[in-house]
Design a protein around this motif. Structure first.
Motif, PDB file in Angstrom:
ATOM      1  N   SER A 135       0.884  -1.327   0.015  1.00 44.28           N
ATOM      2  CA  SER A 135       0.047  -0.046   0.012  1.00 44.28           C
ATOM      3  C   SER A 135       0.501   1.313  -0.043  1.00 44.28           C
ATOM      4  CB  SER A 135      -0.953   0.067   1.273  1.00 44.28           C
ATOM      5  OG  SER A 135      -1.607   1.366   1.316  1.00 44.28           O
ATOM      6  N   ARG A 136       0.360   2.167  -0.832  1.00 43.78           N
ATOM      7  CA  ARG A 136       1.122   3.639  -0.807  1.00 43.78           C
ATOM      8  C   ARG A 136       0.294   4.637   0.072  1.00 43.78           C
ATOM      9  NH1 ARG A 136       3.003   0.110  -3.988  1.00 43.78           N
ATOM     10  NH2 ARG A 136       4.635   0.802  -5.498  1.00 43.78           N
ATOM     11  N   GLU A 137      -0.653   3.953   0.758  1.00 42.34           N
ATOM     12  CA  GLU A 137      -1.440   4.909   1.623  1.00 42.34           C
ATOM     13  C   GLU A 137      -1.003   4.840   3.221  1.00 42.34           C
ATOM     14  OE1 GLU A 137      -4.053   7.755   2.513  1.00 42.34           O
ATOM     15  OE2 GLU A 137      -3.526   7.263   0.260  1.00 42.34           O
ATOM     16  N   PRO A 138      -0.661   6.090   3.693  1.00 43.22           N
ATOM     17  CA  PRO A 138      -0.129   5.825   4.969  1.00 43.22           C
ATOM     18  C   PRO A 138      -1.342   5.903   5.988  1.00 43.22           C
ATOM     19  CG  PRO A 138       1.060   7.942   3.752  1.00 43.22           C
ATOM     20  CD  PRO A 138      -0.048   7.112   2.805  1.00 43.22           C
ATOM     21  N   THR A 139      -0.819   5.206   7.273  1.00 40.81           N
ATOM     22  CA  THR A 139      -1.773   4.884   8.211  1.00 40.81           C
ATOM     23  C   THR A 139      -1.429   5.455   9.413  1.00 40.81           C
ATOM     24  OG1 THR A 139      -0.639   2.828   8.982  1.00 40.81           O
ATOM     25  CG2 THR A 139      -2.162   2.471   6.777  1.00 40.81           C
ATOM     26  N   ARG A 140      -2.169   5.206  10.644  1.00 42.55           N
ATOM     27  CA  ARG A 140      -2.159   5.746  11.781  1.00 42.55           C
ATOM     28  C   ARG A 140      -1.028   5.176  12.591  1.00 42.55           C
ATOM     29  NH1 ARG A 140      -7.579   7.898  15.060  1.00 42.55           N
ATOM     30  NH2 ARG A 140      -8.180   9.569  13.232  1.00 42.55           N
ATOM     31  N   ALA A 141      -0.939   3.750  12.095  1.00 42.83           N
ATOM     32  CA  ALA A 141       0.187   2.886  12.519  1.00 42.83           C
ATOM     33  C   ALA A 141       1.457   3.589  11.733  1.00 42.83           C
ATOM     34  CB  ALA A 141       0.140   1.259  12.130  1.00 42.83           C
ATOM     35  N   ASP A 142       1.552   3.896  10.899  1.00 44.65           N
ATOM     36  CA  ASP A 142       2.714   4.537  10.472  1.00 44.65           C
ATOM     37  C   ASP A 142       3.233   5.591  11.140  1.00 44.65           C
ATOM     38  OD1 ASP A 142       3.056   2.417   8.089  1.00 44.65           O
ATOM     39  OD2 ASP A 142       1.511   3.504   7.052  1.00 44.65           O
ATOM     40  N   GLU A 143       2.395   6.549  11.458  1.00 45.20           N
ATOM     41  CA  GLU A 143       2.339   7.702  11.746  1.00 45.20           C
ATOM     42  C   GLU A 143       2.955   7.635  13.186  1.00 45.20           C
ATOM     43  OE1 GLU A 143       0.223  11.910  13.048  1.00 45.20           O
ATOM     44  OE2 GLU A 143      -1.051  10.301  12.066  1.00 45.20           O
ATOM     45  N   ALA A 144       2.218   6.622  14.037  1.00 42.93           N
ATOM     46  CA  ALA A 144       2.682   6.086  15.580  1.00 42.93           C
ATOM     47  C   ALA A 144       3.881   5.879  15.423  1.00 42.93           C
ATOM     48  CB  ALA A 144       1.740   5.166  16.060  1.00 42.93           C
ATOM     49  N   ALA A 145       4.514   4.944  14.427  1.00 41.06           N
ATOM     50  CA  ALA A 145       5.935   4.595  14.645  1.00 41.06           C
ATOM     51  C   ALA A 145       6.948   5.736  14.281  1.00 41.06           C
ATOM     52  CB  ALA A 145       6.248   3.306  13.497  1.00 41.06           C
ATOM     53  N   LEU A 146       6.721   6.516  13.480  1.00 40.81           N
ATOM     54  CA  LEU A 146       7.374   7.627  13.284  1.00 40.81           C
ATOM     55  C   LEU A 146       7.676   8.404  14.669  1.00 40.81           C
ATOM     56  CD1 LEU A 146       7.050   8.513   9.586  1.00 40.81           C
ATOM     57  CD2 LEU A 146       8.917   7.257  10.815  1.00 40.81           C
ATOM     58  N   ARG A 147       6.063   8.791  15.125  1.00 35.53           N
ATOM     59  CA  ARG A 147       6.240   9.774  16.205  1.00 35.53           C
ATOM     60  C   ARG A 147       7.060   9.144  17.497  1.00 35.53           C
ATOM     61  NH1 ARG A 147       3.854  14.334  17.025  1.00 35.53           N
ATOM     62  NH2 ARG A 147       2.777  14.131  15.158  1.00 35.53           N
ATOM     63  N   ALA A 148       6.962   7.851  17.526  1.00 33.40           N
ATOM     64  CA  ALA A 148       7.649   7.492  18.714  1.00 33.40           C
ATOM     65  C   ALA A 148       9.266   7.506  18.739  1.00 33.40           C
ATOM     66  CB  ALA A 148       7.343   5.802  18.847  1.00 33.40           C
ATOM     67  N   VAL A 149       9.641   7.545  17.578  1.00 31.72           N
ATOM     68  CA  VAL A 149      11.180   7.835  17.392  1.00 31.72           C
ATOM     69  C   VAL A 149      11.188   9.261  17.657  1.00 31.72           C
ATOM     70  CG1 VAL A 149      12.848   7.770  15.761  1.00 31.72           C
ATOM     71  CG2 VAL A 149      11.424   5.943  15.946  1.00 31.72           C
ATOM     72  N   VAL A 150      10.568  10.164  17.064  1.00 26.80           N
ATOM     73  CA  VAL A 150      10.511  11.624  17.416  1.00 26.80           C
ATOM     74  C   VAL A 150      10.572  12.098  19.035  1.00 26.80           C
ATOM     75  CG1 VAL A 150       9.331  13.891  17.085  1.00 26.80           C
ATOM     76  CG2 VAL A 150       9.566  12.344  15.362  1.00 26.80           C
ATOM     77  N   ARG A 151       9.560  11.419  19.637  1.00 23.13           N
ATOM     78  CA  ARG A 151       9.448  11.625  21.085  1.00 23.13           C
ATOM     79  C   ARG A 151      10.806  11.013  21.755  1.00 23.13           C
ATOM     80  NH1 ARG A 151       3.074  10.039  21.656  1.00 23.13           N
ATOM     81  NH2 ARG A 151       2.163  12.186  20.895  1.00 23.13           N
ATOM     82  N   GLU A 152      11.349  10.061  21.282  1.00 27.28           N
ATOM     83  CA  GLU A 152      12.578   9.183  21.922  1.00 27.28           C
ATOM     84  C   GLU A 152      13.929  10.281  21.712  1.00 27.28           C
ATOM     85  OE1 GLU A 152      14.811   5.976  23.517  1.00 27.28           O
ATOM     86  OE2 GLU A 152      12.497   6.230  23.235  1.00 27.28           O
TER      87      GLU A 152
END
Length: 381
Positions: free
Chosen positions: A280-297
């Motif tokens: 899929s080329r459509e981003p999901t909330r799970a995609d966003e959550a994985a990235l945001r976890a690293v941002v917060r870290e």
């Protein structure tokens, strides 16, 4: 039936550069691209890609990178638009981790100026970073980023100006060797013949080279752009490109540039692999959550609203090194899969390498790391 010196299948990062290099040498070259030029279905969209000399993946890449830098500068001068932006770069993580130890090894072997900093010094120099206690960062001043879509546009525009013929929205459907030692190519629109064929079809390479179907595995990636809570530390000139090894995985990031937001990606993301057409080329909330976890870290001051998410594809080999070689018994067919998530920066030099292979049969560069034979008998290199 139209006949060419070289047909290049796949006009993305590598194919566009090869087409340009061949056309400027006076070869009659046809470029075939199944999508638009450029497009957002493969591996080269999303504004920019990191370029770096302190190459933790293997020191053998460094000489190729030196030439890549030279060719990017030549390309942008000829095109009249800056494509390579130097920001400096950090390779960070545990001192004995793959990223830091490999980066330092490349610097030492090739005499690259560098500076090793602890977490505290990194935060003082670059306030956006919050490395874990005990982690370190290797700073190398030559790192930066290449404008990915614009680089493809540059190579294609200059290839056309040099006489290349390029067809968008024309997919390769098959190829076969001819009795005279050339190759016949079939597409969704026609049939062509050439003396040489370069297969640079990215995540679809396994469709065209059966030997690579199990070795070059497409993986879904997602890039995110987040609004910094404090913009200044993430601005161009204050924030270096970086690769950071964390407890959540290794991530890569860029200063704010080109589009709004701080850009970050996570290697291997959600570990979703499969055929390129099935991902899929459509981003999901799970995609966003994985990235945001690293941002917060690591980058807590970038933990603002999401501005954009984009999907792209990696094409991973078992050892994560490229495949650049001729096919066994078919020297007229060249396979180019500089991939595994770290290929784009090499596009300029790979264009030269592929043009050399297609015209002289050899390259001045050491390609031993990229040979197909390393996977013989199911080996991983």
């Amino acid at each position: 039936m139209a006949h060419y010196d070289v047909i290049v299948a796949g006009v993305g990062a590598m194919g566009s550069a090869a087409t340009y290099q061949l056309a400027r040498r006076g070869r009659r070259v046809l470029g075939l691209e199944r999508f638009d030029i450029p497009h957002a279905m493969g591996s080269s969209h999303g504004v920019n890609r990191i370029i770096r000399l302190a190459y933790f993946e293997h020191p053998l890449y460094v000489p190729l990178l030196r030439r890549a830098y030279e060719l990017w500068r030549e390309t942008e001068t000829a095109f009249g638009e800056q494509l390579l932006h130097v920001t400096g770069g950090l390779d960070a993580g545990p001192p004995d981790g793959r990223v830091v130890s490999g980066s330092l090894a490349a610097c030492r072997e090739h005499g690259l100026a560098h500076e090793l900093m602890d977490a505290g010094e990194t935060a003082r120099r670059f306030p956006a970073y919050r490395l874990a206690e005990g982690h370190v960062a290797n700073f190398q001043a030559d790192a930066g980023f290449v404008m990915s879509e614009r680089a493809i546009v540059a190579h294609v525009a200059m290839a056309l100006a040099a006489g290349a013929e390029i067809h968008g929205r024309e997919a390769l459907t098959g190829w076969e060797p001819t009795a005279g030692g050339g190759v016949r190519v079939t597409t969704t629109r026609g049939t062509y013949e050439a003396e040489r064929l370069i297969l640079s079809t990215g995540a679809w390479i396994g469709d065209h080279v059966p030997e690579l179907a199990r070795l070059a595995v497409p993986e879904r990636q997602v890039l995110g752009w987040f609004q910094p809570l404090k913009p200044a530390p993430f601005a161009l000139g204050a924030f270096p490109v970086s690769i950071v090894e964390t407890r959540l995985g290794s991530c890569y990031q860029f200063p704010v540039f080109g589009v709004p937001g701080f850009k970050i990606g996570l290697y291997n993301h959600l570990k979703e692999s499969g055929h390129a057409d099935a991902l899929s080329r459509e981003p999901t909330r799970a995609d966003e959550a994985a990235l945001r976890a690293v941002v917060r870290e690591v980058f807590p001051e970038a933990d603002g609203p999401t501005l954009a998410l984009r999907c792209c594809l990696f094409t991973n080999t078992p050892d994560e090194h490229f495949v650049v070689d001729t096919l066994p018994g078919l020297p007229q067919v060249i396979v180019a899969s500089p991939c595994s998530g770290h290929g784009f920066k090499f596009a300029s030099v790979m264009g030269e390498v592929l043009a050399d292979l297609a015209t002289t049969g050899h390259s001045m560069h050491d390609l031993s790391l990229f040979r197909l034979a390393r996977f013989a008998n199911g080996g991983a290199g």
